[in-house]
Design an enzyme around this catalytic site. Structure first.
Site, PDB file in Angstrom:
ATOM      1  N   GLU A 146       2.183 -15.060   5.641  1.00 46.96           N
ATOM      2  CA  GLU A 146       1.938 -13.873   4.826  1.00 46.96           C
ATOM      3  C   GLU A 146       1.138 -12.809   5.585  1.00 46.96           C
ATOM      4  O   GLU A 146       0.315 -12.107   5.008  1.00 46.96           O
ATOM      5  CB  GLU A 146       1.215 -14.267   3.537  1.00 46.96           C
ATOM      6  CG  GLU A 146       2.024 -15.219   2.680  1.00 46.96           C
ATOM      7  CD  GLU A 146       1.306 -15.646   1.421  1.00 46.96           C
ATOM      8  OE1 GLU A 146       0.218 -15.111   1.117  1.00 46.96           O
ATOM      9  OE2 GLU A 146       1.840 -16.537   0.729  1.00 46.96           O
ATOM     10  N   CYS A 147       1.400 -12.676   6.851  1.00 45.51           N
ATOM     11  CA  CYS A 147       0.668 -11.764   7.724  1.00 45.51           C
ATOM     12  C   CYS A 147       1.563 -10.570   8.075  1.00 45.51           C
ATOM     13  O   CYS A 147       2.788 -10.682   8.107  1.00 45.51           O
ATOM     14  CB  CYS A 147       0.281 -12.517   8.998  1.00 45.51           C
ATOM     15  SG  CYS A 147      -0.565 -11.555  10.259  1.00 45.51           S
ATOM     16  N   GLY A 148       0.952  -9.456   8.366  1.00 42.72           N
ATOM     17  CA  GLY A 148       1.708  -8.294   8.816  1.00 42.72           C
ATOM     18  C   GLY A 148       2.450  -8.556  10.117  1.00 42.72           C
ATOM     19  O   GLY A 148       3.429  -7.876  10.419  1.00 42.72           O
TER      20      GLY A 148
END
Length: 169
Positions: free
Chosen positions: A35-37
């Site tokens: 769930e990271c950029g």
């Protein structure tokens, strides 16, 4: 002297993977998060894995939830994220990369290739460590460094001949 091939790591299936199974290969070890950029870097990492696999290059992903809680899920969620991005390289069980609970592999990687200004701590998800065929850390790359930009360093590492097997029995 200790090298990366002296370590093992927990697999997503609950077993233990000995990194010595990849002795003689060039490795890119990356702490990943779903769930990271930077999560779309999975595609670039897979592209590198595909491009250089026949020459002895492997990408190893290590999920970590220490940065903004961006890897909160269990094994099924982590694997589903990898599938979303077409990942076929090994994605291990969730580990810690910083602090007292840091996995020994990451303790070794950070000691061998400190970050900016000599700091050892991993700053964020998708920090990358390039490891040579001899198991020694060649370089450390920030999360902002796109996988495709690592191609020259990977090419240079792959140009080094595989170490000869120890002839002693």
């Amino acid at each position: 002297m200790t090298d990366v091939f002296d370590f093992s790591a927990p697999t997503s299936e609950g077993g233990e993977q000995v990194l010595a199974d990849w002795r003689g290969d060039v490795l890119l070890i990356v702490n990943v998060a779903s769930e990271c950029g930077f999560t779309p870097q999975y595609e670039g990492l897979q592209a590198l894995a595909d491009r250089y696999a026949e020459r002895g290059f492997r990408v190893l992903g290590f999920p970590c939830n220490q940065f903004g809680g961006q890897e909160p899920g269990g094994v099924d969620e982590i694997q589903a994220c990898g599938l979303k991005f077409g990942v076929s390289f090994p994605v291990f069980a969730k580990i810690e990369v910083n602090g007292d609970g840091a996995h020994p592999l990451y303790q070794h990687l950070k000691a061998q290739a400190p970050g900016t200004l000599g700091t050892q701590g991993i700053k964020w998800n998708f920090t990358k460590f390039l490891v040579g065929r001899d198991g020694r850390v060649i370089d450390r790359f920030s999360p902002q460094k796109k996988p495709a930009d690592l191609a020259p360093a990977i090419e240079a590492a792959l140009a080094v001949p595989k170490p000869q097997a120890d002839g002693g029995q």
